[in-house]
Design an enzyme around this catalytic site. Sequence first.
Site, mmCIF file in Angstrom:
data_model
loop_
_atom_site.group_PDB
_atom_site.id
_atom_site.type_symbol
_atom_site.label_atom_id
_atom_site.label_comp_id
_atom_site.label_asym_id
_atom_site.label_seq_id
_atom_site.Cartn_x
_atom_site.Cartn_y
_atom_site.Cartn_z
ATOM 1 N N VAL A 73 47.398 41.945 52.051
ATOM 2 C CA VAL A 73 47.792 41.611 53.421
ATOM 3 C C VAL A 73 47.363 40.177 53.712
ATOM 4 C CG1 VAL A 73 47.452 42.131 55.872
ATOM 5 C CG2 VAL A 73 47.604 43.999 54.218
ATOM 6 N N ALA A 105 43.079 36.948 54.512
ATOM 7 C CA ALA A 105 43.845 37.895 53.701
ATOM 8 C C ALA A 105 42.880 38.918 53.111
ATOM 9 C CB ALA A 105 44.584 37.160 52.583
ATOM 10 N N LYS A 106 43.408 39.982 52.593
ATOM 11 C CA LYS A 106 42.576 40.988 51.918
ATOM 12 C C LYS A 106 43.494 41.845 51.064
ATOM 13 C CE LYS A 106 38.172 42.399 51.957
ATOM 14 N NZ LYS A 106 36.954 41.659 52.278
ATOM 15 N N GLY A 107 42.926 42.475 50.043
ATOM 16 C CA GLY A 107 43.738 43.348 49.202
ATOM 17 C C GLY A 107 42.924 44.530 48.756
ATOM 18 N N ASP A 144 35.298 42.255 46.190
ATOM 19 C CA ASP A 144 34.822 43.031 47.339
ATOM 20 C C ASP A 144 34.280 44.335 46.750
ATOM 21 O OD1 ASP A 144 34.766 43.114 50.422
ATOM 22 O OD2 ASP A 144 35.703 45.022 49.963
#
Length: 433
Positions: free
Chosen positions: A77, A122-124, A163
């Site tokens: 995202v 952003a992050k995934g 993460d």
Amino acid sequence: MSQSRIPPASLGGLSYLDPAAPEPWASFIEQIERVRPHLGPLERWIETLKHPKRTLIVDIPIERDDGTIAHFEGYRVQHNLSRGPGKGGIRYHPAVTLNEVMALAGWMTVKNAAIGLPFGGAKGGIRVDPATLSSGELERVTRRFTSEIGIIIGPDRDIPAPDVGTNAKIMAMMMDTFSMNRGGTATGVVTGKPVALGGSLGRQEATGRGVYFCAREAGKRQHIAMEGARIVVQGFGNVGGIAARLFRAAGARVIAIADHTATLVNESGIDIPAAQAWAAEHAGLAGFPGAAPIDIEDFWQLECDYLVPAALEGQITPERATGVRARVVVEGANGPTTPAADDVLRSRGVLVVPDVLANAGGVTVSYFEWVQDFSSFFWTEDEINARLERIMVNAFDAIWQVAQEKQVPLRTAAFIIACHRVLEARAERGLYP
Ligand code: NAD
């Protein structure tokens, strides 16, 4: 119905942008709403922050070691790119959802802007329990996922990092896969890489170090001496484990620690290096002989100077907040305190140093890594730690000052600074077409 009122696409009957969407996206939206009265003319743009710019859902099929085919669901995202390329980690966890990744991406937008880094958010993630995969399966999942999200990431577009459940080794696989697909080595596509591949010295410790700096700065204002301070830490991985070690090294007493296998207490102080060695050898804290098990609800009520949630989001609920007996909560994790719990803590006089400030040390040194990769010129660990400390202390001071001026919690102050920066960039860029 006019064109502008057509509701967003529906996922499983519920719009992924529905205000009644489940946690943690709902928490993020509520945190944004709390900034609305402070935005002035920029309020016109606030909806930008409630609509992730780009959400990519990918299917990750792999052949398992036993010859069967398994499918995993992955996400990337890009919440907002107004101020620069996307930046944010990749999570491997069985409970990962699109909703969670959206919230985590939103917090990255706010964090990067609050600290002043030239990145969007952003992050995934992949909904997978990495512990159930062999090393070959983990590599196949990682490489296929990287190829799938390869259409939107890149050193000048969106730069992932580790993460929960991912690490430097996984970043190396991601860098290699992206580079192979592109036909040239692209070290700057991910951060948190091994130092041999253009990783930065000090990156691994950076988030925990930032947590420690923030606790120290809060302590100066609350008249808490670090020497002998009582510390409670939930989560004993990259963030919690390292923060605990730094607290102890500074003379504080870490009286309780917890991970997904055990919750432990020792009033005379836990030997953190010994606990880390045990956790590394036994894949968790369970059975560590240097502390006694304690009920998780009692853990949250331990009297302490600093309580550091450093595991997952949504841990401090309003019910738990009522029993918290810490002077300061320093959020190592992203989103560990719900907005309602925030209110309870404030009413009880507990200072909360919010995630978007407290755990920003990691992305700050990721920024240093990205800059070093671009210039192919690497800094010493002392330089990195000194620059990190300067940025964290300056950000803490600026956020503290806004909180004092506007009489708002530190979280709202951080969001005010960040949302102003993001929305000002948005307004300057204008809408295309
Ligand atoms: P990690 O995988 O290294 O460690 C996570 C820790 O949390 C482990 O000790 C695990 O056992 C524990 N845990 C998981 N579920 C738990 C539960 N239900 N109860 C108690 N403990 C539990 O992950 P990390 O990198 O340390 O990340 C922790 C938090 O910090 C996450 O919220 C992450 O988004 C945030 N964060 C990490 C970084 C970073 O640089 N790694 C940067 C900013 C924020």
